[in-house]
Design an enzyme around this catalytic site. Structure first.
Site, PDB file in Angstrom:
ATOM      1  CD  GLU A   1      -1.781  -2.226   1.512  1.00 39.76           C
ATOM      2  OE1 GLU A   1      -0.636  -2.470   1.921  1.00 39.76           O
ATOM      3  OE2 GLU A   1      -2.643  -3.087   1.323  1.00 39.76           O
TER       4      GLU A   1
ATOM      5  CG  HIS B   1      -9.970  -6.835   8.442  1.00 42.56           C
ATOM      6  ND1 HIS B   1      -9.126  -7.450   9.342  1.00 42.56           N
ATOM      7  CD2 HIS B   1      -9.426  -7.037   7.226  1.00 42.56           C
ATOM      8  CE1 HIS B   1      -8.122  -8.000   8.686  1.00 42.56           C
ATOM      9  NE2 HIS B   1      -8.277  -7.760   7.406  1.00 42.56           N
TER      10      HIS B   1
END
Lengths: 403, 392
Positions: A139, A208
């Protein structure tokens, strides 16, 4: 569905990029037809004339829209086509990619796999591997690469498979994405869109289920928007891609399967505008993303109890649409904020501060802010339910506020 | 017009000229006189064929190298005194000793290729076409700086000549650089990007992430490690298990270059550009040295000996090397070179004086350039009336 645009006045005294004068916005009456109904955007004076923005405004339904599964569209006889939210995102993305060859998508599994939430399904076959790029799990670097590409004029759309993963790219988003336009004295524009699903899902676990809007909100130079319906998802996606500024588009894991009928014609929404979901008189409820649906569910109960809440989906998380919000506060004098961020340092906290600073005189009661608990989201279903705000709590809060 | 280079003339007037423009000497020389010079040391290659040691150059090019490097050296030393006089604040990272890398790179590429580097960017900016006034004004935070006084020492940018900065966070510029290369490939520009970083940044994870993606997607990215052997106060052997930075790409070819030899740098960059356009990314390791400490707050002598610094200065100084070349090939005389240095000094002093007089940015500049052109975008409804939302 016509979107009525108006000149917005950003009423923040310390607003950036413009003078710090408090000014009334330039009023603009825009007429749009919708099934033959001539609708005119009302002025700042509150009147019986309907406030605009939402698709169902002309039918002031006494019972508010209920569940998450339903959308905010009332009639089924309208022209347009029905689709799910992720398809609306895809449609917006596809239209922009067709319109401008500089638009490209990069992210994990966006290409051949079609996107982990199917937002980019089919785009790789249509546009090729150079425009829909599968990245490795890196990322920090692919966000950096998106920003570098944006510096030269490309318009990348960077997808974080889950917003939480973008924490790894925080340096790139904060220092390079947000600040480069400033530190280069205006030489480089970063027209990048960073998007991805966040928020608390169904027992996805703590890592998450993060709400990154609270971490990103201080970064100067970026804009943040949160979509909540297929209609505004498509419009905001298109607006974000066309914007010259870096935009972070927050989606929600649980909202991808919402169905709604949206117009066939092209439309682009304003990135800085809030959406009036349900006009009312007694209390202003400000919300965004998934909490909108909890609020609408609570509104149904509230209406049955005799209250008339005004529900605004703020959509623009940075900057806040203080014009719409301010008008509402001036009308109802009571504010309830319902958000999914944590209590500490979330969007609600900033919004509370902004409203107090600007509209203190109009408030009859202190602002109540309902947020998620300051805990990592637990796995167990019952615990997870207690972490986020539930409709029953909203009803209680409104009742207390309106005493 | 081939004129004898061996004849020696008397005193001539050396006119002050703008940076890196042609200059006049007392003795007319043929500017086309080509030369071939061997690099000081051969290149060491990893997974590729090293370019030849013989570098094609010309007398005028060597004179330009001399002048430009002398200008950069003088600029950095003046920045040192300005910092001590508290006209420059904050961070100031000086590049003296490493000039050959900036100059050699410029000689091997065009302005359409992109360069992106870290915070030691004053000379790279100058090499890309920046002016001395822009440098000093930005360092002093004045309006006429290249970033309008809002960036500072670590944020020099020049979009027109493909200089993308100027970055404070170590290593963050490498993914940006690969993004630039991606955009070049996307637009089919046939240009390349040089992403510079130091030996300290070579240990950053995002570098390897970006390198992996660049190799996967065949991007024309050249990663250049300016190895000055110290990551602030930590010597390379204390920070890296494998200080052979040019080999760290593994499957990505690498080349080790003597970074104090401007001709070697030029050769390597030319070679790298050709390679990257055909075969994807490449790593260049420039073996160089900085005389100053890491920044102005670092004396530079606590982690290395003064003997080491003066040793490098005597044996490997890039300007001295070019001076010796010019003298040995009779391209210029001692006096002429001294005149050039005096001229350069005068130029720098004038730029500093002008920068000192230039005004500070206006208060309203605090809020400009946060967003591009105000906010947002055009929005319109499904009835196709395009209306721009204007916010005051």
């Amino acid at each position: 569905m016509a979107t009525l645009c108006q000149g917005l006045g950003v009423v923040i005294p310390l607003s950036s990029s413009n003078s710090s004068n408090f000014r009334l916005p330039s009023r603009r009456s825009i007429s749009a037809w919708k099934d033959g109904i001539f609708v005119v955007r009302s002025d700042a004076r509150v009147s019986q004339v309907l406030k605009t923005g939402g698709p169902n405004h002309e039918l002031l339904i006494p019972n508010a829209v209920a569940t998450k599964g339903g959308s905010s569209v009332a009639s089924t006889s309208k022209p347009g086509h029905e689709l799910l939210l992720f398809e609306a995102l895809r449609e917006g993305l596809e239209e922009e990619m067709e319109r401008d060859p500089c638009v490209c998508v990069m992210g994990e599994d966006v290409g051949h796999y079609g996107g982990s939430y199917k937002v980019t399904k089919g785009l790789a076959t249509k546009f090729g591997d150079l425009r829909v790029l599968d990245t490795p799990i890196a990322e920090n670097s692919f966000t950096g690469m998106g920003i570098g590409a944006a510096m030269t004029g490309l318009r990348p759309v960077v997808e974080g498979m889950n917003m939480g993963f973008l924490l790894l790219a925080f340096n790139q988003i904060s220092n390079n994405c947000g600040m480069l336009h400033y530190t280069s004295g205006g030489q480089f524009k970063i027209p990048i869109v960073i998007r991805g699903p966040g928020g608390v899902g169904r027992q996805l676990g703590a890592e998450h289920s993060q709400r990154l809007e609270s971490y990103f909100q201080s970064i100067p130079g970026i804009q943040m928007v949160a979509c909540s319906t297929p209609y505004n998802a498509k419009g905001l996606m298109k607006a974000a891609i066309r914007s010259e500024n870096p935009v972070i588009l927050f989606e929600h894991v649980l909202l991808y399967n919402l169905k709604e009928r949206i117009p066939d014609e092209e439309y682009v929404l304003s990135l800085e505008e809030a959406e009036m979901v349900r006009p009312g008189e007694h209390v202003t409820i400000l919300t965004y993303s998934r909490m909108r649906y909890h609020v609408m569910q609570a509104a149904k109960t509230l209406v049955n109890k005799g209250y008339d809440p005004e529900v605004i989906d703020i959509r623009s998380l940075k900057p806040f649409d203080l014009y719409t919000i301010g008008n509402s506060v001036k009308k109802t004098h009571r504010v309830l904020i319902v958000e999914e961020c944590m209590r500490t340092g979330g969007i609600g906290a900033s919004l509370t501060a902004a409203i107090t600073e600007n509209f203190h005189d109009y408030l009859d009661a202190p602002i109540v802010c309902l947020s998620s608990q300051d805990v990592p989201t637990p796995y167990a279903g019952t615990l997870e339910e207690w972490t986020v705000v539930q409709p029953a709590q909203i009803v209680t809060a409104v009742e207390q506020l309106c005493q | 017009m081939a004129l004898s280079r061996a004849s020696h003339r008397g005193v001539g007037s050396a006119l002050a000229k703008p940076f890196s423009a042609a200059f006049t000497l007392s003795r007319p020389i043929s500017s086309d006189a080509p030369l071939t010079v061997e690099t000081s040391v051969p290149f060491t290659a990893h997974n590729c064929e090293a370019p030849p040691r013989a570098v094609a150059t010309s007398s005028s090019e060597l004179l330009t190298f001399f002048r430009d490097m002398a200008l950069m050296r003088r600029m950095e030393i003046s920045a040192d005194s300005l910092y001590k006089a508290k006209l420059i604040r904050g961070f100031c990272h000086l590049y003296d000793g490493q000039e050959a890398v900036a100059i050699g790179m410029e000689a091997g590429i065009t302005k359409r290729d992109c360069i992106i580097t870290a915070y030691r960017d004053h000379c790279t900016f100058l090499g890309r076409g920046g002016t001395l006034l822009e440098v000093f004004a930005e360092l002093m935070g004045r309006r006429e700086g290249c970033s309008r006084g809002k960036g500072g020492s670590m944020h020099f940018y020049k979009k027109e000549s493909g200089f993308f900065g100027g970055h404070g966070i170590v290593g963050a510029q490498v993914p940006l650089g690969c993004g630039l290369a991606f955009a070049q490939k996307y637009s089919k520009d046939e240009t390349v990007t040089f992403a510079l970083y130091g030996d300290g940044a070579a240990n950053q994870g995002q570098l390897f992430e970006a390198l992996n993606i660049a190799a996967l997607w065949d991007l024309p990215a050249i990663l250049v490690c300016e190895n000055n052997h110290y990551g602030m106060g930590t010597a390379e052997w204390r920070a890296a298990k494998s200080p052979a930075y040019y080999k760290r790409g593994d499957y990505v070819p690498g080349l080790k270059v003597d970074g104090m030899d401007v001709l070697a740098v030029k050769q390597a960059c030319k070679f790298a550009k050709e390679h990257a356009l055909k075969n994807g990314p490449l790593i260049l390791e420039m073996d160089t040295y900085r005389y100053h400490g890491h920044s102005m707050s670092d004396p530079g002598s606590t982690y290395r000996t003064r003997d080491e610094i003066s040793g490098v200065r005597q044996e490997r100084d890039p300007i001295e090397r070019v001076r010796k070349l010019l003298l040995s090939h009779d391209i210029a005389s001692e006096k002429e070179l001294k005149d050039i240095e005096k001229e350069v000094r005068k130029e720098v002093d004038e730029a500093i004086a002008k920068a000192k007089e230039s005004p500070m940015p206006d208060a309203s500049e605090l809020f400009t350039n946060v967003y591009a052109k105000g906010y947002g975008t055009e929005s319109f409804g499904a009835d196709r009336k395009e209306v721009r939302v204007t916010l005051p």
